[in-house]
Design a protein around this motif. Structure first.
Motif, mmCIF file in Angstrom:
data_model
loop_
_atom_site.group_PDB
_atom_site.id
_atom_site.type_symbol
_atom_site.label_atom_id
_atom_site.label_comp_id
_atom_site.label_asym_id
_atom_site.label_seq_id
_atom_site.Cartn_x
_atom_site.Cartn_y
_atom_site.Cartn_z
ATOM 1 N N TYR A 178 136.800 74.144 51.067
ATOM 2 C CA TYR A 178 135.479 75.019 50.953
ATOM 3 C C TYR A 178 134.705 74.722 51.984
ATOM 4 O O TYR A 178 134.538 73.641 52.353
ATOM 5 N N GLU A 179 133.759 75.569 52.213
ATOM 6 C CA GLU A 179 132.537 75.317 52.963
ATOM 7 C C GLU A 179 131.429 75.350 52.085
ATOM 8 O O GLU A 179 131.085 76.114 51.538
ATOM 9 N N VAL A 180 130.847 74.241 51.951
ATOM 10 C CA VAL A 180 129.656 74.219 51.318
ATOM 11 C C VAL A 180 128.122 74.236 52.047
ATOM 12 O O VAL A 180 128.303 73.486 53.019
ATOM 13 N N GLY A 233 114.847 77.209 56.281
ATOM 14 C CA GLY A 233 116.047 78.326 56.169
ATOM 15 C C GLY A 233 117.227 78.019 56.819
ATOM 16 O O GLY A 233 118.107 78.761 56.637
ATOM 17 N N GLN A 234 117.408 76.696 57.440
ATOM 18 C CA GLN A 234 118.751 76.458 58.259
ATOM 19 C C GLN A 234 119.637 76.186 57.252
ATOM 20 O O GLN A 234 119.493 75.531 56.173
ATOM 21 N N MET A 235 120.920 76.364 57.783
ATOM 22 C CA MET A 235 121.957 76.389 56.722
ATOM 23 C C MET A 235 122.890 75.084 57.536
ATOM 24 O O MET A 235 123.147 74.967 58.445
ATOM 25 N N MET A 236 123.000 74.152 56.427
ATOM 26 C CA MET A 236 123.748 72.877 56.705
ATOM 27 C C MET A 236 125.430 73.253 56.049
ATOM 28 O O MET A 236 125.269 73.363 55.002
ATOM 29 N N ASN A 237 126.262 73.094 56.971
ATOM 30 C CA ASN A 237 127.730 73.338 56.313
ATOM 31 C C ASN A 237 128.459 72.107 56.329
ATOM 32 O O ASN A 237 128.556 71.179 57.346
ATOM 33 N N PRO A 267 126.511 64.891 42.292
ATOM 34 C CA PRO A 267 125.281 64.315 42.202
ATOM 35 C C PRO A 267 124.320 64.776 43.331
ATOM 36 O O PRO A 267 122.930 64.904 43.340
ATOM 37 N N TRP A 268 124.958 64.507 44.502
ATOM 38 C CA TRP A 268 124.049 64.828 45.939
ATOM 39 C C TRP A 268 123.509 66.078 46.130
ATOM 40 O O TRP A 268 122.428 66.514 46.352
ATOM 41 N N LEU A 269 124.513 67.152 45.697
ATOM 42 C CA LEU A 269 124.431 68.569 45.560
ATOM 43 C C LEU A 269 123.087 68.870 44.617
ATOM 44 O O LEU A 269 122.050 69.452 44.851
ATOM 45 N N GLN A 288 115.347 69.242 44.910
ATOM 46 C CA GLN A 288 114.248 69.234 46.152
ATOM 47 C C GLN A 288 114.150 70.649 46.526
ATOM 48 O O GLN A 288 112.998 70.906 47.512
ATOM 49 N N GLY A 289 114.463 72.014 45.929
ATOM 50 C CA GLY A 289 114.388 73.323 46.422
ATOM 51 C C GLY A 289 115.254 73.985 47.362
ATOM 52 O O GLY A 289 115.224 74.957 47.783
ATOM 53 N N ASN A 290 116.529 73.174 47.723
ATOM 54 C CA ASN A 290 117.546 73.812 48.649
ATOM 55 C C ASN A 290 118.541 74.603 47.696
ATOM 56 O O ASN A 290 118.597 74.257 46.730
ATOM 57 N N ASP A 291 118.927 75.505 48.613
ATOM 58 C CA ASP A 291 119.840 76.596 47.906
ATOM 59 C C ASP A 291 121.352 75.996 48.177
ATOM 60 O O ASP A 291 121.570 75.463 49.441
ATOM 61 N N ILE A 292 122.216 76.007 47.063
ATOM 62 C CA ILE A 292 123.713 75.404 47.340
ATOM 63 C C ILE A 292 124.353 76.823 47.245
ATOM 64 O O ILE A 292 124.538 77.495 46.396
ATOM 65 N N TYR A 293 125.529 76.754 48.133
ATOM 66 C CA TYR A 293 126.366 77.818 48.339
ATOM 67 C C TYR A 293 127.766 77.312 48.591
ATOM 68 O O TYR A 293 128.032 76.452 49.111
ATOM 69 N N LEU A 294 128.581 78.161 48.435
ATOM 70 C CA LEU A 294 130.109 78.127 48.682
ATOM 71 C C LEU A 294 130.833 79.248 49.178
ATOM 72 O O LEU A 294 130.639 80.276 48.969
ATOM 73 N N ARG A 295 131.850 78.862 49.945
ATOM 74 C CA ARG A 295 132.822 79.978 50.591
ATOM 75 C C ARG A 295 134.198 79.302 50.816
ATOM 76 O O ARG A 295 134.104 78.066 51.105
#
Length: 138
Positions: A6-8, A16-20, A33-35, A41-48
């Motif tokens: 997966y790409e997290v 607004g930058q995405m770290m993959n 736990p890290w995610l 801290q207000g960052n959004d977490i996504y998956l694909r």
């Protein structure tokens, strides 16, 4: 969802930058736990599914309402995964029969969004979905 990679995506709340990061299912669990800290801290977490995943047979249908989800199931489309992103609002990962090209997945995603009332702007071959259990600051 049955992928081996997966790409997290972690969207920085300030820039607004995405770290993959590419991760196996076990690595996603190990890094939860890290995610969670990143999310707190207000960052959004996504998956694909990762581009290098052995199967590229999933498309995301975003912004579905309950009626669209019910019509999808009535029509015989059983999503591999459904996430309620807000009250009565869903994302559905739909598994395609066999592997598909990016172009084919984009066309199927667009057709599913149009047919079932999803967001056409999120209908593409490699769209991120929400990682279940995390909040989105949007």
């Amino acid at each position: 969802m049955g992928c081996d990679q997966y790409e997290v995506g972690i969207r920085d709340r300030v820039t607004g930058q995405m770290m993959n990061r590419s991760m196996s299912p076990a690595e996603v669990q190990k890094h939860t736990p890290w995610l969670k800290r990143m999310n707190a801290q207000g960052n959004d977490i996504y998956l694909r599914p990762a581009k290098e995943a052995s199967k590229q047979d999933l498309v995301l249908v975003d912004d579905l309402k309950r009626g669209g989800m019910e019509r999808m199931r009535t029509d015989g489309i059983k999503p591999a995964l459904v996430i309620e992103t807000s009250p009565q609002n869903y994302q559905a990962w739909v598994k395609l029969p066999g592997s598909a090209t990016d172009l084919e997945r984009r066309e199927v995603a667009r057709d599913l969004a149009k047919t079932y009332g999803g967001d056409p702007m999120s209908a593409d071959a490699r769209h991120y979905g929400r990682l279940g259990g995390f909040t989105n600051q949007k």
